[in-house]
Design an enzyme around this catalytic site. Structure first.
Site: not given
Ligand SMILES: [Zn+2]
Length: 415
Positions: A175, A306-307, A232, A381, A249
């Protein structure tokens, strides 16, 4: 950001500019709406455009002008600039459909100078799609814990809808990684707005069907804007804990059970879930991948994060395993990293995910490779390497999306 223009009011407004007698109705049959990209110093050219055009739809814009032009003047107007595209082929035909008499303004590039709310991101997608209805459509695949549809845009080229293998691009599974939303949207914006006037982009779009979902974790994204900027995960609960959220993920049902690449603790940032694939967001995403695998196949899958400035490929779950087409993965990634670096010097590190960054189980690229049969699966990323981290300043949005676009162009050309 949404700007609707009723063509019926356009008729009365432009009346005197087109014909001297106000009682007669202007016949716009065959008139076109043309978007003209303006050079930096443009006052002279703008004046010439205004002379040739029946009407300027967005006076005062510095980057481009949208003008209504008689068919016999189209060539003269487009000859004044180096880049142009036709937004509406027949204003008269549009007028005939009373009740749907509107031009939906395609979002401008200035969209990529700021971050935006989730509602505005949905509006962006719909406005973009509305400008290119013959080669795009909005799709959804499942929904979030809180009932938000996972919403994307499907883009196709001259072969027609669904005629080519798929390029699938997912953004914002985590997020707080807001730059990934902007980057995936820029991909879609470039593919559609540059198709008519740029041979390179046309070739990319004609080669594949694109399925782009800028925000695959909408609940988490909203929460990162309303409550906790650094959130997240998704917003799913478990009965055994007061902690909230699965890491989508780490939830994909492929090698999910392998230890070491995710957490079994609901309070952890990388909580994998109670069972493989038990988040509704993952259900929607894997359903999309499986359907595309079973139809035209998936050639390229990108998961944009990211990152850190990495381009990573399978496997995440085992640092010693090498994917069967590792050399090809490396070749595409090497050229993409060079293309990105050529734009503004940004350096990417490339390699297999586990060996290069860290172990991850139940991640998207292992699934798209192992179950989705994608030819190429990459995690990006994006910027930066930690100075700003997730809260990349708005001033870096445009540089980031532009350089990353060159990475996509390179990969799609090579794929
Ligand atoms: Zn990520």
């Amino acid at each position: 950001m949404k700007s609707l223009l009723l063509l019926s009011s356009l008729v009365s407004y432009t009346y005197s500019a087109v014909v001297p007698r106000a009682e007669e109705q202007v016949d716009y049959s065959g008139f076109k709406v043309v978007r003209l990209e303006l050079p930096e110093a443009n006052s002279d050219i703008e004046a010439q455009i205004e002379e040739l055009a029946a009407h300027v739809l967005n006076p005062g814009k510095t980057s481009h002008l949208d003008v209504v032009v008689a068919p016999e003047s189209v060539d003269a107007v487009t000859a004044l600039v180096t880049e142009s595209s036709i937004i509406n082929e027949d204003v008269g035909a549009a007028l005939a459909e009373e009740g749907e008499l509107l031009i939906q303004e395609v979002p401008a590039e200035s969209w990529f100078t700021a971050y935006h709310s989730y509602a505005d991101h949905l509006t962006f997608l719909r406005d973009l799609q509305g400008g290119f209805t013959s080669q795009s459509e909005i799709f959804t695949t499942g929904s979030s814990v809180q009932g938000r549809a996972l919403t994307g845009i499907h883009i196709w080229g001259s072969g027609g809808k669904g005629s080519k293998p798929a390029v699938v691009i997912h953004g914002t599974v985590h997020a707080r990684e807001w730059i990934s939303t902007m980057t995936t949207e820029y991909f879609a914006w470039q593919l559609l707005t540059k198709y008519a006037g740029n041979a390179t982009v046309k070739a990319l779009v004609d080669k594949f069907d694109y399925y782009i979902i800028p925000v695959v974790n909408p609940d988490g994204f909203v929460y990162s804007q309303t409550t906790d900027r650094l959130w997240r995960k998704n917003r799913q609960t478990v009965s055994s804990s007061s902690c909230v959220g699965r890491d989508i993920n780490r939830n994909w049902p492929y090698k999910w059970e392998v230890p070491g690449g995710a957490s079994t603790n609901p309070c952890s940032e990388t909580y994998k879930g109670q069972t493989a694939g038990d988040s509704p967001e993952n259900l929607g995403l894997r359903t999309q991948i499986n359907q595309l695998r079973d139809s035209g196949g998936v050639t390229l899958y990108l998961d944009i994060h990211s990152y850190g400035q990495y381009i990573l490929w399978p496997y995440g779950y085992d640092c010693n395993l090498v994917v069967h087409n590792d050399a090809q993965h490396r070749s595409l990634a090497t050229r993409a990293a060079a293309a990105i670096r050529a734009v503004s010097g940004t350096r990417y590190t490339i390699g297999p995910a586990c060996a290069t960054l860290y172990a991850t189980t139940g991640d998207s690229t292992d699934y798209t490779d192992g179950v989705g049969n994608a030819t190429y699966s990459y995690t990006y990323e994006l910027r930066d390497t930690g100075n700003y981290g997730f809260t990349l300043p708005a001033s870096q949005i445009q540089p980031t999306v532009r350089e990353t676009w060159e990475g996509l162009v390179s990969m799609v050309k090579d794929a």
